[in-house]
Design an enzyme around this catalytic site. Structure first.
Site, mmCIF file in Angstrom:
data_model
loop_
_atom_site.group_PDB
_atom_site.id
_atom_site.type_symbol
_atom_site.label_atom_id
_atom_site.label_comp_id
_atom_site.label_asym_id
_atom_site.label_seq_id
_atom_site.Cartn_x
_atom_site.Cartn_y
_atom_site.Cartn_z
ATOM 1 N N ALA A 183 54.465 8.480 -9.052
ATOM 2 C CA ALA A 183 53.929 8.474 -10.417
ATOM 3 C C ALA A 183 52.887 7.388 -10.596
ATOM 4 O O ALA A 183 51.904 7.562 -11.316
ATOM 5 C CB ALA A 183 55.066 8.279 -11.422
ATOM 6 N N GLU A 203 41.419 0.948 3.322
ATOM 7 C CA GLU A 203 40.069 1.371 2.920
ATOM 8 C C GLU A 203 39.475 2.372 3.913
ATOM 9 O O GLU A 203 38.776 3.300 3.523
ATOM 10 C CB GLU A 203 39.155 0.155 2.772
ATOM 11 N N GLY A 223 39.318 -4.788 -1.980
ATOM 12 C CA GLY A 223 38.363 -4.032 -1.184
ATOM 13 C C GLY A 223 38.081 -2.684 -1.820
ATOM 14 O O GLY A 223 38.737 -2.291 -2.785
ATOM 15 N N ASP A 282 51.108 -5.858 2.558
ATOM 16 C CA ASP A 282 50.734 -5.537 3.937
ATOM 17 C C ASP A 282 51.954 -5.391 4.853
ATOM 18 O O ASP A 282 51.991 -4.488 5.698
ATOM 19 C CB ASP A 282 49.823 -6.647 4.492
HETATM 20 ZN ZN LIG Z 1 42.612 2.430 -2.246
#
Ligand SMILES: [Zn+2]
Length: 676
Positions: free
Chosen positions: A254, A221, A183, A287
């Site tokens: 990092a 997102e 996405g 997720d």
């Molecule tokens: Zn992103």
């Protein structure tokens, strides 16, 4: 004839070289969860950051009691872009994604979103009212091949379907995104036509086609859409507050984390030295690992809603979009007829692809296409040919069990006569200072930075065409130089046919690149085919620099595009498209389509007669070069492929031969004798 030759061998060689460089131009396929960094270059982010940081500072300095911690509700519209496959996800799957957003942004107890973070006080609602005030379920469905999505087409998605972004968050669900991307999202202050997010269907929600996912791609997102960076933005950085992700309470990282390893501590410059926050929604972890927005991230989200996205959550807007708690959804929304096409203007015999986007589950469609073939249709997405000149209306009657709705668009389709294009040869070297060149056009849809004349750097002085991506912040927008309609059938049928041009380009950042696309249309500009695409290393001709790139003579490159398959077309349009991504200046010069005035040489014969005629292919002029020490006269004649003498340049032709007036397909002879 001492040395006669045809051009073809050499030209084939050139073509092979071009094809190979085309392969090199393709980027290696890299799986990446999110395309945010690639599509939002530093210059955009810097501009937005100054404003968001100021708002965060103001938020923190104001009295806490003045800060409203009320729930801010964001109305959402989901545009399902599908091509008839499983990517046409169910309403239940979409509703489940909205629930997950509210669990995550609300840290809802008892859900996976109830982690060690905070409640951002942001909530989401599928709109119940469309921009025209009509009852809707907040879902628009369109069938189009664009579901196989390339980010360069993101403006096309928004041309197909887009609701006022000051009132709705536009979410696009697609089948695939190129290079395995999950996405991407716009950042605050992006232009309206860029606003919104695009998510792959099998990551949208956690049911249906996304049963293997957790629905956190959209959470991540929307984090970007609300002003958040990746937690690994800028690496470890110098300061844990004022650079990196500009959030103090997310430990620096990092690199992206792809696994839920709670012990990873990639940066030691934070105090106290904390492990990477792999549970943060703005990392790349799986997720089921994610559960945290921090207070610092909440402050940025609040600041974004206070300064940029100021209208979308207002009580007034919540009411008109049907997201208020008082809203009583009617028992059933009535069907709303709606449709769109990306190509309402066509040539005679042109084809228009109509796309149904009726709301509320139409089950049958009755179309009327006066002037079209067929003149009526009951298909959902009909393809209509227009073989009559004029301007035509279109009617759609959409029906379901609850009734019908009619949309009548007057003068929607324009059908114009295809002409006969300009004869070859064509050239545009910009050197007369007329811009755009006679017959050509500039396309500048955002009315911003555009193609223009440049006198500081040219392949052939005094002028080239140039677009300044260094100062262009409307990322993703197209700017075009559109050549006049050309009649390619005026080329010699026995000859090669090529588009040749020179370009120069540098980047401003090694991670981002603007894009040059050359396209051709043989149906009056309705459909275009890419004939050349360059970005990244394939486009670069000069060193990366943050100052304006002004190419030296050695930093120009030549492109040759084979147009042979279009040689019978009498009315083609060719356009040069710059898709900006905040890189640096892109230059074009000496665009030419030779039409067959092509010369050549066979190198092995040089030893016997050391004369070169070049370049190959050539246009208008060729140069004659003899090796050092050769003092005998050179007699040059030009023949056609049947051996007929076309022109005799005599025994002392000079260093340059003017080919003007000669037809395509030449055979040169060169000898040191006055006769053959
Ligand atoms: Zn992103």
């Amino acid at each position: 004839m001492l040395h006669a030759f045809l051009f073809m061998k050499r030209l084939l060689l050139s073509f092979l070289v071009f094809t190979q460089s085309g392969l090199f131009a393709q980027n290696p396929a890299t799986e990446q969860p999110c395309l945010f960094d690639a599509l939002n270059p530093p210059a955009t982010l810097r501009a937005a950051e100054a404003r968001i940081s100021a708002a965060v500072a103001q938020l923190k300095s104001s009295n806490a009691t003045e800060n409203s911690d009320d729930i801010r509700l964001i109305p959402v519209v989901v545009h399902v872009i599908h091509n008839g496959g499983s990517e046409n996800i169910s309403k239940a799957q979409i509703e489940r994604q909205i629930e997950i957003l509210n669990e995550d942004f609300g840290k809802l107890p008892g859900t996976p979103g109830d982690g060690a973070g905070v409640d951002t006080r942001v909530r989401f609602c599928l709109a119940n009212t469309d921009p025209q005030g009509r009852c809707t379920d907040g879902i628009v469905r369109l069938k189009t091949p664009l579901t196989t999505h390339q980010p360069v087409d993101r403006a096309s998605l928004k041309n197909l379907s887009f609701w006022d972004n000051t009132r709705y968050l536009n979410i696009y669900v697609v089948k695939t995104i190129s290079n395995g991307v999950g996405g991407y999202s716009s950042f605050p202050y992006a232009p309206p036509e860029e606003d919104g997010l695009v998510v792959r269907h099998n990551l949208f929600g956690d049911s249906g086609t996304a049963a293997a996912a957790g629905g956190r791609t959209a959470t991540h997102e929307i984090g970007h859409w609300l002003g958040l960076y990746h937690t690994f933005n800028g690496g470890c950085g110098q300061d844990t507050c004022s650079d990196g992700d500009y959030v103090c309470d997310t430990p620096p990282a990092a690199n992206p984390n792809f696994t839920c390893n709670l012990n990873v501590n990639s940066c030691g410059n934070d105090n106290p030295n904390l492990p990477d926050q792999v549970r943060n929604y703005m990392d790349y972890t799986p997720d089921d690992c994610k559960s945290i927005f921090t207070q610092g991230q909440k402050d940025r989200i609040t600041a974004t809603l206070d300064t940029v996205r100021t209208h979308i959550w207002t009580p007034d807007n919540v009411v008109v979009t049907g997201c208020d708690s008082a809203y009583m959804e009617p028992p059933v929304c009535l069907v709303v007829a709606d449709f769109v096409t990306l190509t309402p203007q066509v040539c005679l015999e042109g084809i228009v692809y109509f796309i149904d986007r009726s709301l509320n589950s139409a089950t049958s469609w009755q179309w009327l296409f006066p002037g079209g073939m067929p003149a009526t249709s009951t298909l959902q997405n009909p393809t209509i040919t227009y073989d009559t000149l004029g301007t035509f209306s279109v009617t759609l009657i959409a029906t379901n069990a609850n009734g019908s709705d009619t949309l009548f668009l007057e003068n929607y389709v324009q059908v114009t006569e295809p002409g006969i294009g300009q004869s070859l040869p064509f050239s545009a070297n910009f050197d007369d200072g007329v811009f755009p060149p006679t017959g050509a056009e500039i396309y500048n849809p955002d009315l911003g930075i555009h193609w223009e004349l440049d006198s500081l750097a040219a392949h052939s002085p005094p002028y080239a065409a140039r677009i300044d991506n260094l100062v262009n912040v409307n990322y993703g927008t197209r700017d075009e130089i559109v050549l006049p309609f050309l009649n390619l059938s005026t080329s010699n049928p026995d000859s090669a046919l090529s588009l040749i041009f020179w370009w120069a380009y540098a980047r401003s950042d090694p991670n981002y690149s603007d894009e040059l696309i050359v396209q051709i249309s043989k149906d009056c500009g309705v459909n275009y085919t890419n004939i050349l695409t360059k970005s990244g290393n394939a486009l670069v001709t000069g060193p990366t620099q943050t100052t304006p790139f002004i190419p030296t003579a050695a930093q120009w490159r030549k492109a040759t595009v084979n147009l042979f398959q279009y040689r019978t077309e009498e009315y083609v349009k060719i356009r040069f498209v710059n898709v900006t991504d905040g890189g640096n200046r892109l230059y074009l010069d000496d665009i030419q389509i030779d039409g067959g005035l092509v010369t050549g040489t066979i190198e092995p014969e040089r030893a016997a007669f050391p004369v070169r005629i070049f370049p190959n292919p050539a246009f208008e002029l060729v140069r004659v070069q003899t090796e050092a020490g050769w003092n005998e006269p050179i007699h040059i004649r030009v023949f056609d492929t049947l051996g007929r003498l076309l022109r005799d340049y005599g025994p002392d032709p000079g260093k340059t031969l003017d080919l003007a007036g000669l037809p395509a397909g030449l055979i040169f002879s060169k000898s040191n004798q006055p006769d053959r």
